[in-house]
Design a protein around this motif. Structure first.
Motif, PDB file in Angstrom:
ATOM      1  N   ASP A 247     -32.511   4.162 -23.833  1.00 46.22           N
ATOM      2  CA  ASP A 247     -31.868   3.279 -22.847  1.00 46.22           C
ATOM      3  C   ASP A 247     -30.388   3.592 -22.646  1.00 46.22           C
ATOM      4  N   SER A 248     -30.015   4.848 -22.877  1.00 45.20           N
ATOM      5  CA  SER A 248     -28.610   5.205 -22.712  1.00 45.20           C
ATOM      6  C   SER A 248     -28.486   6.658 -22.288  1.00 45.20           C
ATOM      7  N   LEU A 249     -27.449   6.955 -21.505  1.00 41.66           N
ATOM      8  CA  LEU A 249     -27.170   8.332 -21.122  1.00 41.66           C
ATOM      9  C   LEU A 249     -26.329   9.045 -22.182  1.00 41.66           C
ATOM     10  N   LEU A 250     -25.811   8.310 -23.150  1.00 45.28           N
ATOM     11  CA  LEU A 250     -24.926   8.890 -24.169  1.00 45.28           C
ATOM     12  C   LEU A 250     -25.688   9.844 -25.082  1.00 45.28           C
ATOM     13  N   SER A 251     -25.041  10.930 -25.458  1.00 39.69           N
ATOM     14  CA  SER A 251     -25.613  11.790 -26.495  1.00 39.69           C
ATOM     15  C   SER A 251     -24.852  11.557 -27.802  1.00 39.69           C
ATOM     16  N   SER A 252     -25.464  11.993 -28.910  1.00 39.05           N
ATOM     17  CA  SER A 252     -24.813  11.804 -30.215  1.00 39.05           C
ATOM     18  C   SER A 252     -24.764  13.146 -30.952  1.00 39.05           C
ATOM     19  N   GLN A 253     -23.703  13.303 -31.752  1.00 41.34           N
ATOM     20  CA  GLN A 253     -23.416  14.616 -32.337  1.00 41.34           C
ATOM     21  C   GLN A 253     -24.346  14.930 -33.513  1.00 41.34           C
ATOM     22  N   ARG A 254     -24.662  16.223 -33.639  1.00 43.02           N
ATOM     23  CA  ARG A 254     -25.422  16.749 -34.768  1.00 43.02           C
ATOM     24  C   ARG A 254     -24.660  17.961 -35.318  1.00 43.02           C
ATOM     25  N   ASN A 255     -25.128  18.483 -36.440  1.00 41.87           N
ATOM     26  CA  ASN A 255     -24.571  19.749 -36.926  1.00 41.87           C
ATOM     27  C   ASN A 255     -25.294  20.940 -36.312  1.00 41.87           C
ATOM     28  N   GLU A 256     -26.540  20.699 -35.912  1.00 41.62           N
ATOM     29  CA  GLU A 256     -27.418  21.809 -35.505  1.00 41.62           C
ATOM     30  C   GLU A 256     -28.505  21.270 -34.591  1.00 41.62           C
ATOM     31  N   LEU A 257     -28.886  22.052 -33.595  1.00 35.74           N
ATOM     32  CA  LEU A 257     -30.049  21.727 -32.772  1.00 35.74           C
ATOM     33  C   LEU A 257     -31.068  22.849 -32.941  1.00 35.74           C
ATOM     34  N   GLU A 258     -32.306  22.473 -33.148  1.00 36.07           N
ATOM     35  CA  GLU A 258     -33.378  23.468 -33.212  1.00 36.07           C
ATOM     36  C   GLU A 258     -34.096  23.409 -31.868  1.00 36.07           C
ATOM     37  N   VAL A 259     -33.783  24.339 -30.974  1.00 35.83           N
ATOM     38  CA  VAL A 259     -34.359  24.265 -29.632  1.00 35.83           C
ATOM     39  C   VAL A 259     -35.653  25.058 -29.557  1.00 35.83           C
ATOM     40  N   VAL A 260     -36.566  24.593 -28.723  1.00 32.29           N
ATOM     41  CA  VAL A 260     -37.829  25.277 -28.465  1.00 32.29           C
ATOM     42  C   VAL A 260     -37.908  25.552 -26.967  1.00 32.29           C
ATOM     43  N   LEU A 261     -38.987  26.185 -26.525  1.00 33.59           N
ATOM     44  CA  LEU A 261     -39.033  26.607 -25.119  1.00 33.59           C
ATOM     45  C   LEU A 261     -39.109  25.421 -24.157  1.00 33.59           C
TER      46      LEU A 261
ATOM     47  N   VAL B 182     -10.241  17.716 -16.637  1.00 32.18           N
ATOM     48  CA  VAL B 182     -10.666  16.484 -15.959  1.00 32.18           C
ATOM     49  C   VAL B 182      -9.888  15.292 -16.528  1.00 32.18           C
ATOM     50  N   ALA B 183      -9.726  15.240 -17.847  1.00 29.80           N
ATOM     51  CA  ALA B 183      -8.952  14.151 -18.463  1.00 29.80           C
ATOM     52  C   ALA B 183      -7.512  14.160 -17.936  1.00 29.80           C
ATOM     53  N   ARG B 184      -6.942  15.342 -17.828  1.00 29.48           N
ATOM     54  CA  ARG B 184      -5.573  15.451 -17.317  1.00 29.48           C
ATOM     55  C   ARG B 184      -5.492  14.920 -15.881  1.00 29.48           C
ATOM     56  N   ARG B 185      -6.449  15.307 -15.057  1.00 29.30           N
ATOM     57  CA  ARG B 185      -6.444  14.854 -13.656  1.00 29.30           C
ATOM     58  C   ARG B 185      -6.587  13.335 -13.545  1.00 29.30           C
ATOM     59  N   LEU B 186      -7.350  12.760 -14.501  1.00 20.49           N
ATOM     60  CA  LEU B 186      -7.578  11.301 -14.461  1.00 20.49           C
ATOM     61  C   LEU B 186      -6.546  10.545 -15.301  1.00 20.49           C
ATOM     62  N   ASP B 187      -5.626  11.301 -15.908  1.00 26.10           N
ATOM     63  CA  ASP B 187      -4.595  10.700 -16.768  1.00 26.10           C
ATOM     64  C   ASP B 187      -5.225   9.886 -17.908  1.00 26.10           C
ATOM     65  N   LEU B 188      -6.201  10.508 -18.564  1.00 27.00           N
ATOM     66  CA  LEU B 188      -6.876   9.895 -19.708  1.00 27.00           C
ATOM     67  C   LEU B 188      -6.581  10.716 -20.962  1.00 27.00           C
ATOM     68  N   PRO B 189      -6.549  10.095 -22.122  1.00 29.37           N
ATOM     69  CA  PRO B 189      -6.279  10.849 -23.351  1.00 29.37           C
ATOM     70  C   PRO B 189      -7.397  11.847 -23.680  1.00 29.37           C
ATOM     71  N   GLU B 190      -8.638  11.492 -23.365  1.00 27.38           N
ATOM     72  CA  GLU B 190      -9.733  12.436 -23.615  1.00 27.38           C
ATOM     73  C   GLU B 190     -10.977  12.012 -22.857  1.00 27.38           C
ATOM     74  N   ILE B 191     -11.867  12.986 -22.645  1.00 30.75           N
ATOM     75  CA  ILE B 191     -13.234  12.708 -22.183  1.00 30.75           C
ATOM     76  C   ILE B 191     -14.152  13.386 -23.186  1.00 30.75           C
ATOM     77  N   ARG B 192     -15.007  12.631 -23.825  1.00 30.80           N
ATOM     78  CA  ARG B 192     -15.851  13.186 -24.881  1.00 30.80           C
ATOM     79  C   ARG B 192     -17.174  13.698 -24.293  1.00 30.80           C
ATOM     80  N   PRO B 193     -17.702  14.784 -24.836  1.00 23.78           N
ATOM     81  CA  PRO B 193     -18.975  15.330 -24.336  1.00 23.78           C
ATOM     82  C   PRO B 193     -20.122  14.324 -24.412  1.00 23.78           C
ATOM     83  N   GLU B 194     -20.087  13.441 -25.425  1.00 21.85           N
ATOM     84  CA  GLU B 194     -21.157  12.442 -25.553  1.00 21.85           C
ATOM     85  C   GLU B 194     -21.223  11.537 -24.322  1.00 21.85           C
TER      86      GLU B 194
END
Lengths: 191, 191
Positions: free
Chosen positions: A18-32, A77-89
């Protein structure tokens, strides 16, 4: 073809139903099929607003298994919006990369080769929409109009989508190879 | 994006387990895995000589579900080789199209929309190799050196490979729409 090297600064999975947010991992095991557990996993996906040529919900090929953003472009993008940061999550990204100039302009069929043997292929530039814009807005409640401003200011800076060409692990800190194709501008017919 | 119209002159399936030849049909019912019964059917395929970066036989994403050639380009290759004709079946093609100038130069992510609702997406130019060259040679036993000559003379005239984006039927005689993307030449770093 040209080859360059980049760094994988972080990996993330978008696994909350129920969210568009992602959460950080150390590693992703991707498949096809993509990133297991991620909302964009699968060889196929229902057509959404990005495919106005198909009835919504039609099963189509999934070109958007993996979402990639870059450190340099998020900072811009953060600079253009005058924000301290935009996180990938906040953008639901899976991979945060560093070291590629004009990352969002890498053309389709660009390939990324990782130390594990995993390989991704870029399918498209990712265009900004209001979903992540609203999440950015929610992070900065003292500001106004950030959702719409994000859509405008992040154009050609919002990263890429890709599919898995070969399975394997993607690890935070990986140095990886980027191979760009030579695609001449197609010149058929009237512009 | 640019749109143009073309004609589907013939459809074929490559369904003989011990031959590269395809055989003509009136209609193909394609699904998201490709052309049912065809040797290139599937979301995945074993890596072959076209992918020297992967160990042979490794399961990778299949970018080559559908093979397309054009009437105009086959005629040009035949002219260069001084042959009366080169048939699409000899190249294992699935679709024979007419009406597109420089067909093999359509860039990746070009999409083809058919009257049934089926849609294909171009993944790559198809480069000539000796397999079809040997079949052409076998059709003209009085000539010599045709396999090697085909590889040389058919470069950038051997058509495209594509994947199915939306399922549906492809019928001989269909008029279909071609949508080409605008992909600027990527200008990162030293050429």
């Amino acid at each position: 073809m040209k080859r360059m090297t980049a760094t994988l600064q972080g990996v993330y999975v978008c696994d909350s139903p129920d969210s568009l947010l992602s959460s950080q991992r150390n590693e992703l095991e991707v498949v096809l099929e993509g990133v297991p557990g991620d909302r964009h996993f699968g060889f196929t996906a229902p057509a959404d607003g990005r495919y106005p040529e198909y009835p919504r919900g039609t099963a189509i090929r999934n070109h958007r298994q993996v979402s990639l953003v870059s450190v340099e472009e998020l900072a811009e993008v953060a600079r253009r919006l005058d924000l301290p940061e935009i996180r990938p999550e906040w953008l639901g990204a899976n991979l945060l990369v560093a070291g590629i100039q004009a990352f969002s302009s890498l053309p389709p069929t660009t390939r990324l080769f990782f130390p594990s043997g995993a390989a991704l292929q870029v399918t498209a530039e990712n265009h900004p929409c209001t979903g992540p814009g609203k999440i950015i807005q929610s992070q900065y409640p003292d500001r106004q109009g950030l959702a719409a401003a994000f859509v405008k200011q992040a154009m050609h800076l919002r990263g890429l989508v890709a599919v898995v060409e070969r399975a394997g692990s993607l690890c935070s800190g990986d140095h990886f190879e980027v191979e760009t194709p030579v695609i001449p501008a197609y010149t058929y017919g009237p512009q």
